[in-house]
Write a protein that holds these residues in place. Structure first.
Motif, PDB file in Angstrom:
ATOM      1  N   ASP A 185       0.820  -1.209   0.000  1.00 59.62           N
ATOM      2  CA  ASP A 185       0.000   0.000   0.000  1.00 59.62           C
ATOM      3  C   ASP A 185       0.856   1.262   0.000  1.00 59.62           C
ATOM      4  O   ASP A 185       0.418   2.330   0.426  1.00 59.62           O
ATOM      5  CB  ASP A 185      -0.933   0.022   1.212  1.00 59.62           C
ATOM      6  N   ALA A 186       2.094   1.154  -0.496  1.00 61.89           N
ATOM      7  CA  ALA A 186       2.996   2.302  -0.518  1.00 61.89           C
ATOM      8  C   ALA A 186       3.840   2.280  -1.791  1.00 61.89           C
ATOM      9  O   ALA A 186       3.808   1.316  -2.568  1.00 61.89           O
ATOM     10  CB  ALA A 186       3.898   2.287   0.717  1.00 61.89           C
ATOM     11  N   ILE A 187       4.558   3.371  -2.003  1.00 58.50           N
ATOM     12  CA  ILE A 187       5.506   3.453  -3.118  1.00 58.50           C
ATOM     13  C   ILE A 187       6.867   3.850  -2.554  1.00 58.50           C
ATOM     14  O   ILE A 187       6.958   4.516  -1.527  1.00 58.50           O
ATOM     15  CB  ILE A 187       5.065   4.493  -4.175  1.00 58.50           C
ATOM     16  N   LYS A 188       7.924   3.417  -3.250  1.00 59.85           N
ATOM     17  CA  LYS A 188       9.289   3.784  -2.849  1.00 59.85           C
ATOM     18  C   LYS A 188       9.996   4.417  -4.029  1.00 59.85           C
ATOM     19  O   LYS A 188      10.056   3.823  -5.112  1.00 59.85           O
ATOM     20  CB  LYS A 188      10.066   2.566  -2.353  1.00 59.85           C
ATOM     21  N   ILE A 189      10.510   5.629  -3.829  1.00 55.65           N
ATOM     22  CA  ILE A 189      11.195   6.367  -4.883  1.00 55.65           C
ATOM     23  C   ILE A 189      12.427   5.600  -5.348  1.00 55.65           C
ATOM     24  O   ILE A 189      13.158   5.003  -4.545  1.00 55.65           O
ATOM     25  CB  ILE A 189      11.608   7.765  -4.375  1.00 55.65           C
ATOM     26  N   ASN A 190      12.683   5.618  -6.663  1.00 54.52           N
ATOM     27  CA  ASN A 190      13.829   4.917  -7.230  1.00 54.52           C
ATOM     28  C   ASN A 190      15.142   5.412  -6.627  1.00 54.52           C
ATOM     29  O   ASN A 190      15.318   6.611  -6.371  1.00 54.52           O
ATOM     30  CB  ASN A 190      13.873   5.114  -8.749  1.00 54.52           C
ATOM     31  N   SER A 191      16.069   4.496  -6.444  1.00 56.85           N
ATOM     32  CA  SER A 191      17.346   4.833  -5.813  1.00 56.85           C
ATOM     33  C   SER A 191      18.145   5.830  -6.636  1.00 56.85           C
ATOM     34  O   SER A 191      18.914   6.620  -6.080  1.00 56.85           O
ATOM     35  CB  SER A 191      18.170   3.560  -5.593  1.00 56.85           C
ATOM     36  N   ARG A 192      17.990   5.820  -7.959  1.00 57.54           N
ATOM     37  CA  ARG A 192      18.725   6.770  -8.806  1.00 57.54           C
ATOM     38  C   ARG A 192      18.390   8.210  -8.417  1.00 57.54           C
ATOM     39  O   ARG A 192      19.264   9.078  -8.397  1.00 57.54           O
ATOM     40  CB  ARG A 192      18.412   6.543 -10.284  1.00 57.54           C
ATOM     41  N   LEU A 193      17.123   8.474  -8.144  1.00 51.88           N
ATOM     42  CA  LEU A 193      16.716   9.813  -7.729  1.00 51.88           C
ATOM     43  C   LEU A 193      17.217  10.112  -6.320  1.00 51.88           C
ATOM     44  O   LEU A 193      17.707  11.212  -6.040  1.00 51.88           O
ATOM     45  CB  LEU A 193      15.192   9.943  -7.769  1.00 51.88           C
ATOM     46  N   MET A 194      17.109   9.128  -5.442  1.00 52.28           N
ATOM     47  CA  MET A 194      17.468   9.337  -4.040  1.00 52.28           C
ATOM     48  C   MET A 194      18.949   9.639  -3.868  1.00 52.28           C
ATOM     49  O   MET A 194      19.331  10.451  -3.009  1.00 52.28           O
ATOM     50  CB  MET A 194      17.076   8.114  -3.209  1.00 52.28           C
ATOM     51  N   GLU A 195      19.787   9.038  -4.706  1.00 48.18           N
ATOM     52  CA  GLU A 195      21.227   9.224  -4.525  1.00 48.18           C
ATOM     53  C   GLU A 195      21.698  10.619  -4.930  1.00 48.18           C
ATOM     54  O   GLU A 195      22.823  11.013  -4.614  1.00 48.18           O
ATOM     55  CB  GLU A 195      21.999   8.169  -5.316  1.00 48.18           C
ATOM     56  N   LYS A 196      20.850  11.380  -5.598  1.00 46.67           N
ATOM     57  CA  LYS A 196      21.214  12.745  -5.993  1.00 46.67           C
ATOM     58  C   LYS A 196      20.795  13.779  -4.950  1.00 46.67           C
ATOM     59  O   LYS A 196      20.984  14.983  -5.150  1.00 46.67           O
ATOM     60  CB  LYS A 196      20.584  13.097  -7.339  1.00 46.67           C
TER      61      LYS A 196
END
Length: 279
Positions: A185-196
């Motif tokens: 019931d959730a979403i997780k932002i892609n790691s490529r975006l998070m690492e920036k």
């Protein structure tokens, strides 16, 4: 004869005493926060504590540091959404990003990032415009709980329809679902975006200049400050902007009375997007 006070006058007196107590006990100065906003937030906190008067918080804060720190966290608004005010993001895409593309390296500061949805919205926009690899995004807030949520990049799926609508209106060119993975019931932002993105605790009220930025996003933070504190925060932001850097504040916020207004030219005054002049 003792003069009577109205309820509003008593509340202001109690608030003055509470803020003085906080300053003397913990060193936090909240005197320049907008009074109406502070009263609302104090009353909301009173409900959670089951007390009837603002002055009831004085002995509580004097003797219970944990209660005070929960109050401080409650002052930071963490309600936000992806691509909030899509016309703002559309204008950033069309008017600001083409200029950023001319730079070899781009530094962006989200001041008062809350739980991070708008930060990741910016990362998505930069990815679609082909410059994310040249960007470093700094996202700051004084609420550690909000920062923990932002760092995880996990959000409830119930808001997906709103996020997708905002994304399309902002000029998004792909499927927003390309930028996250589904978790029940959730979403997780892609790691490529998070690492920036680099998240850090920073308080616009007490902390100093935050680097030389090409773009500063500080939306819906200043509305909780009085004019004096707004000007202080805006001067800090102005010093953090490189020459010809961009500033975006909230739609309900205004630079009209700020000292830095003379340093900025309009990209869109209606959308509160500005560019720093060369001094």
């Amino acid at each position: 004869m003792i003069e009577s006070c109205t309820v509003a006058e008593l509340e202001q007196l109690e608030l003055n005493l509470l803020l003085k107590t906080i300053q003397e006990r913990y060193g936090h100065d909240f005197n320049d926060y907008a009074r109406a906003s502070m009263i609302r937030r104090v009353k909301k906190y009173m409900e959670t504590m089951g007390v009837s008067h603002i002055s009831d918080l004085i002995p509580l804060f004097l003797h219970d540091g944990r209660a005070f720190h929960r109050f401080v966290k409650s002052l930071s608004v963490v309600v936000t959404e992806m691509f909030r005010d899509p016309d703002v993001f559309k204008t950033l895409r069309e008017e600001v990003v083409p200029v950023l593309k001319t730079y070899p390296f781009i530094k962006i500061w989200h001041a008062g990032c809350a739980s991070g949805q708008e930060v990741y919205s910016m990362a998505i926009l930069l990815e679609e415009e082909g410059i994310l690899d040249r960007c470093q995004i700094y996202a700051t807030d004084f609420n550690d709980d909000a920062l923990k949520t932002a760092k995880k990049g996990i959000y409830q799926a119930e808001n997906i329809a709103l996020y997708e609508k905002n994304y399309r209106l902002s000029g998004g060119s792909r499927e927003l679902s390309d930028y996250w993975v589904s978790l029940y019931d959730a979403i997780k932002i892609n790691s490529r975006l998070m690492e920036k993105v680099t998240f850090a605790n920073h308080n616009l009220v007490t902390d100093g200049v935050f680097g030389e930025m090409n773009l500063v996003m500080c939306r819906n933070v200043l509305i909780y400050f009085n004019e004096q504190l707004q000007d202080r925060a805006l001067n800090l932001i102005d010093e953090s902007l490189c020459p010809r850097g961009f500033l975006c504040i909230g739609r309900r916020e205004n630079l009209k009375f700020s000292q830095i207004r003379k340093n900025l030219e309009d990209v869109s005054n209606r959308l509160r997007i500005y560019r720093k002049c060369i001094s």
